[in-house]
Design an enzyme around this catalytic site. Structure first.
Site, PDB file in Angstrom:
ATOM      1  N   GLU A  78       0.825  -1.198   0.000  1.00  0.00           N
ATOM      2  CA  GLU A  78       0.000   0.000   0.000  1.00  0.00           C
ATOM      3  C   GLU A  78       0.865   1.256   0.000  1.00  0.00           C
ATOM      4  O   GLU A  78       0.734   2.132   0.858  1.00  0.00           O
ATOM      5  CB  GLU A  78      -0.972  -0.030   1.196  1.00  0.00           C
ATOM      6  CG  GLU A  78      -1.885  -1.249   1.149  1.00  0.00           C
ATOM      7  CD  GLU A  78      -2.932  -1.313   2.254  1.00  0.00           C
ATOM      8  OE1 GLU A  78      -2.693  -0.772   3.342  1.00  0.00           O
ATOM      9  OE2 GLU A  78      -4.000  -1.913   1.999  1.00  0.00           O
ATOM     10  N   ASP A 134      -8.367  -9.181   3.841  1.00  0.00           N
ATOM     11  CA  ASP A 134      -8.189  -8.085   4.771  1.00  0.00           C
ATOM     12  C   ASP A 134      -9.282  -8.019   5.839  1.00  0.00           C
ATOM     13  O   ASP A 134     -10.148  -7.149   5.772  1.00  0.00           O
ATOM     14  CB  ASP A 134      -8.156  -6.771   3.986  1.00  0.00           C
ATOM     15  CG  ASP A 134      -7.555  -5.644   4.806  1.00  0.00           C
ATOM     16  OD1 ASP A 134      -7.138  -5.907   5.941  1.00  0.00           O
ATOM     17  OD2 ASP A 134      -7.502  -4.510   4.291  1.00  0.00           O
ATOM     18  N   GLU A 184     -12.678  -2.812  11.936  1.00  0.00           N
ATOM     19  CA  GLU A 184     -12.694  -2.057  10.685  1.00  0.00           C
ATOM     20  C   GLU A 184     -13.801  -2.505   9.728  1.00  0.00           C
ATOM     21  O   GLU A 184     -14.560  -1.691   9.221  1.00  0.00           O
ATOM     22  CB  GLU A 184     -11.333  -2.180   9.998  1.00  0.00           C
ATOM     23  CG  GLU A 184     -11.291  -1.481   8.647  1.00  0.00           C
ATOM     24  CD  GLU A 184      -9.912  -1.533   7.997  1.00  0.00           C
ATOM     25  OE1 GLU A 184      -8.984  -2.131   8.569  1.00  0.00           O
ATOM     26  OE2 GLU A 184      -9.772  -0.961   6.900  1.00  0.00           O
ATOM     27  N   GLU A 212     -22.702 -10.554  10.033  1.00  0.00           N
ATOM     28  CA  GLU A 212     -22.397 -11.181   8.743  1.00  0.00           C
ATOM     29  C   GLU A 212     -23.646 -11.246   7.871  1.00  0.00           C
ATOM     30  O   GLU A 212     -23.601 -10.985   6.670  1.00  0.00           O
ATOM     31  CB  GLU A 212     -21.846 -12.594   8.970  1.00  0.00           C
ATOM     32  CG  GLU A 212     -21.537 -13.338   7.680  1.00  0.00           C
ATOM     33  CD  GLU A 212     -21.005 -14.749   7.896  1.00  0.00           C
ATOM     34  OE1 GLU A 212     -21.286 -15.344   8.965  1.00  0.00           O
ATOM     35  OE2 GLU A 212     -20.315 -15.256   7.006  1.00  0.00           O
ATOM     36  N   TRP A 246      -7.865  -0.787  -6.559  1.00  0.00           N
ATOM     37  CA  TRP A 246      -7.551  -1.560  -5.359  1.00  0.00           C
ATOM     38  C   TRP A 246      -7.972  -3.012  -5.490  1.00  0.00           C
ATOM     39  O   TRP A 246      -7.580  -3.846  -4.697  1.00  0.00           O
ATOM     40  CB  TRP A 246      -8.226  -0.936  -4.144  1.00  0.00           C
ATOM     41  CG  TRP A 246      -7.568   0.335  -3.738  1.00  0.00           C
ATOM     42  CD1 TRP A 246      -7.708   1.550  -4.331  1.00  0.00           C
ATOM     43  CD2 TRP A 246      -6.639   0.522  -2.666  1.00  0.00           C
ATOM     44  NE1 TRP A 246      -6.924   2.482  -3.692  1.00  0.00           N
ATOM     45  CE2 TRP A 246      -6.260   1.879  -2.671  1.00  0.00           C
ATOM     46  CE3 TRP A 246      -6.087  -0.326  -1.697  1.00  0.00           C
ATOM     47  CZ2 TRP A 246      -5.356   2.407  -1.748  1.00  0.00           C
ATOM     48  CZ3 TRP A 246      -5.191   0.202  -0.771  1.00  0.00           C
ATOM     49  CH2 TRP A 246      -4.832   1.565  -0.814  1.00  0.00           C
TER      50      TRP A 246
HETATM   51  C1  BDP Z   1      -6.110  -2.445   6.086  1.00  0.00           C
HETATM   52  C2  BDP Z   1      -6.414  -1.073   6.554  1.00  0.00           C
HETATM   53  C3  BDP Z   1      -5.260  -0.133   6.415  1.00  0.00           C
HETATM   54  C4  BDP Z   1      -4.017  -0.762   6.999  1.00  0.00           C
HETATM   55  C5  BDP Z   1      -3.768  -2.082   6.342  1.00  0.00           C
HETATM   56  C6  BDP Z   1      -2.612  -2.859   6.958  1.00  0.00           C
HETATM   57  O1  BDP Z   1      -7.523  -0.575   5.846  1.00  0.00           O
HETATM   58  O2  BDP Z   1      -5.584   1.047   7.060  1.00  0.00           O
HETATM   59  O3  BDP Z   1      -2.922   0.068   6.852  1.00  0.00           O
HETATM   60  O4  BDP Z   1      -4.887  -2.906   6.516  1.00  0.00           O
HETATM   61  O5  BDP Z   1      -2.875  -3.832   7.631  1.00  0.00           O
HETATM   62  O6  BDP Z   1      -7.064  -3.269   6.661  1.00  0.00           O
HETATM   63  O7  BDP Z   1      -1.462  -2.513   6.753  1.00  0.00           O
END
Ligand code: BDP
Length: 683
Positions: free
Chosen positions: A290, A369, A397, A515, A545
């Site tokens: 990222e 994620d 999140e 869920e 993304w």
């Molecule tokens: C994602 C998040 C981001 C984090 C990334 C990570 O949206 O903010 O920086 O993971 O784990 O879930 O590095």
């Protein structure tokens, strides 16, 4: 404020629970800082529980009568504790373990350990028993943590913000400096130690300008102060570092891991850190992910990158925790190799055997994620000659951001119990991360914290159960999610049976409720880009993304099979590979993660996919209302200040669940043109 004391509030014991009063602590005279903490916590806890301020602390010499006392000590320290364990059948655990027994003659209790940290954990265990109203008249128990590394990752930035933080701002930093509220940091350390956490990294994995400076002489004295606060509770401090530090703050022209100048820079940085913090844990690193810098920038791989840091830390006993959350966030879906789910395995698996033994790879529980449901990452356990730990996200999140109730312990437990079959049946994730399957040198579990400056730490009061539950589960993965929930409820709200039953059910059903109205069948990611809250049908679908649900007018889901799809299924060992590969055997709950199917496809449950989409959204939204009603029914039964804290959140959840229901159902109704069998209103 209410909720600040969390599960360490020690609501006074009433009635039967308080038959025996323990009002004295017998402690060794010589105590290091952690033993000092253990003794103080014991005195404080007993004092609160038995309603007498603080219990008296007496020295072991002269062996004051044991009755009404709790004695604490180390094996072989010549105290009364030694005497009380001598001749019993109880093994004397080493390391961070402890034993507790009740002396039948006097009714006094003894806590013995090999180390002060073991003694501290023993103290919290006893206080937990007392606080949950368990009998203590005949204790004979031995405990040791299953996972060696039990870690928390703070995603705090020095400007005071918290990446993916849903409970206020940072308790560590404000205005690009450390906060002066060291008491709050100690209170946090205390909460963490009470459920067994022994390591913490204190800054965001995305390391920006200010945080890059944390390893420099300018800020190390401040870091050392924080390290001392956590040290008192047996917690080692780590820092997230910027891979490009030599370039960004070191005046070098490169951060190439094979460059001698760069290596020297890190060695000297490490020397400086250990001069300030002799027991510093090491570095957490997010590289080449990222848009963060990393060894790829120099044509090197992640073994080169992590080994270079490991070499610098090694003389001091430090470790490098290198994250495997590496994928190309600027991809489009060009071909099968750009499936984001494949990335971690594709990058790391070929490097097995090349990492130094003080490097640990930190792997997220799922390949994408932290979604509400994902398969277990195939990278876990796949590198026999490499240390690995798993990464969970306590911060919600993608699971409601602490505005929705989502008790995550059942999800983590499912992951830990998952059988990878890598070395035959029984090759569970919990045996990979506790180090036993591959005989790893370092192993354990890390998770992203969910706390902030909010009075009750987690914003949503009930989200405290996730922090508590994380620690308890990592200490002992055999504990059930129900047991952990019940402990937390009793410690937080007291001993009322109905309260325990109502909140227990709320917690235990919350994951499946969340869920069902958001992302069943493992469809994932139908959230608003950027902040990730609330429904958005195509939010990420056509962005760089990644592409996630592939919905069109015929069907939905991602073909990750080896036969016709991205080939992701081939990263699993048999028989999991075959299980996911075949449409017939793939579990419903993971279906859309692995297969693209028509809306009319019939699930194992007998329902069509489209009907399942409708039903789960309607049911989920209705069940969210039940959560609210259940909580409302507790008004007057529990502390009103605590009760009030969750009322609004649950009301908000009800509203948002409806939004999820309506947005998702409308979208799929329009895409598919297939009506709801039950003729319910879809907008
Ligand atoms: C994602 C998040 C981001 C984090 C990334 C990570 O949206 O903010 O920086 O993971 O784990 O879930 O590095």
């Amino acid at each position: 404020g209410a909720g600040y004391g969390a599960w360490l509030e020690y609501r006074g014991l009433k009635g039967e629970a308080a038959q025996t009063k323990y009002c004295r602590v017998i402690a060794p005279q010589e105590r290091d800082i952690v033993m000092e903490t253990a003794v103080a916590e014991l005195a404080r806890g007993l004092g609160h529980l038995f309603g007498q301020g603080e219990a008296a602390i007496v020295a072991t010499t002269g062996s004051a009568g044991l009755s009404s006392s709790v004695a604490i000590g180390l094996w072989g320290d010549g105290t009364i504790v030694d005497e009380l364990f001598r001749g019993t059948a109880l093994p004397e655990p080493g390391g961070e373990g402890y034993a507790i027994r009740t002396d039948r003659e006097t009714g006094g209790i003894a806590i013995g350990a090999a180390s002060p940290i073991g003694a501290l954990y023993g103290v919290f265990h006893l206080l937990r028993l007392l606080g949950t109203g368990r009998p203590v008249e005949a204790l004979e128990l031995v405990e040791r943590p299953v996972n060696p590394l039990r870690m928390i990752n703070q995603w705090d930035n020095m400007d005071g913000s918290v990446e993916r933080g849903y409970a206020g701002s940072s308790i560590f930093y404000e205005n690009n400096a450390f906060t002066s509220d060291t008491e709050r940091l100690s209170d946090y350390a205390r909460l963490l130690a009470s459920c067994g956490i022994n390591a913490i990294s204190i800054n965001n994995v995305n390391v920006h300008r200010h945080e890059t400076m944390l390893i420099t002489p300018a800020l190390l004295p401040e870091v050392a102060k924080v390290a001392a606060l956590f040290r008192a509770y047996g917690i080692r401090l780590f820092l997230s570092v910027n891979y490009a530090s030599p370039l960004e703050i070191g005046g070098l022209v490169t951060a190439d891991p094979l460059d001698e100048g760069v290596r020297e820079w890190w060695r000297s940085a490490a020397n400086g850190i250990y001069a300030a913090i002799p027991d510093f844990g090491g570095f957490v690193v997010k590289a080449d992910s990222e848009s963060r810098p990393g060894p790829f920038d120099y044509g090197r791989d992640h073994a080169d990158g992590s080994n270079m840091l490991a070499e610098a830390l090694r003389p001091h006993g430090g470790i490098v925790i290198w994250r495997c959350f590496v994928y190309d966030c600027k991809q489009d879906w060009r071909d099968r190799s750009t499936d984001r789910a494949r990335a971690a395995y594709d990058h790391f698996k070929p490097l097995d055997g090349r990492f130094l033994d003080n490097v640990i790879l930190q792997v997220k529980n799922g390949p994408l994620d932290f979604q509400v449901r994902e398969p277990v990452s195939p990278l876990l356990g796949a590198m026999e000659r490499t240390n690995q730990i798993i990464e969970f996200q306590i911060a919600q999140e993608y699971t409601g951001q602490q505005r929705h109730l989502c008790y995550l312990v059942p999800q983590w437990k499912e992951t830990l119990d998952y059988d990878t079959h890598l070395k035959g049946e029984g090759s569970t994730v919990k045996r990979i991360v506790d180090g036993s399957l591959h005989g790893s040198r370092y192993s354990g579990i890390a998770a992203v914290s969910n706390i902030g400056s909010d009075d009750n730490w987690t914003g949503h009061l009930l989200a405290q159960a996730n922090l508590y539950g994380y620690g308890r589960l990592v200490w002992d993965p055999e504990l059930s999610a129900e047991e952990i929930a019940e402990e937390w409820i009793r410690l937080t709200f007291g001993g009322d049976e109905r309260t325990a039953a109502v909140i227990g059910k709320m917690l235990m059903t919350s994951w499946e409720i969340y869920e069902s109205y958001t992302a069943p069948l493992a469809v994932g990611f139908m959230v608003n880009p950027d902040h990730h809250y609330g429904p958005n049908v195509d939010g990420y679908e056509y962005s760089k993304w990644g592409t996630y649900h592939f919905a069109d007018r015929q069907g939905i889901g991602v073909d990750r099979t080896t036969h016709t799809g991205t080939g992701y299924t081939s990263q699993y060992a048999a028989p999991n590979r075959e299980l996911y590969e075949a449409l017939e055997s793939c579990p419903d709950e993971l279906l859309l993660f692995f297969h693209h199917v028509p809306y009319t496809h019939v699930l194992h449950s007998g329902k069509s996919v489209i009907q399942h989409i409708y039903d789960t959204r309607f049911e989920g939204a209705a069940r969210a209302e039940e959560l609210k009603k259940a909580w409302d029914s507790l008004a007057g039964r529990i502390d009103a200040r605590l009760h009030r804290q969750a009322v609004e959140r649950l009301a908000g959840q009800v509203e948002y669940a409806k939004e999820w229901r309506d947005v998702i159902n409308t979208y799929f109704y329009r895409k598919s043109g297939i009506a709801d069998e039950l003729g319910r209103k879809i907008y």
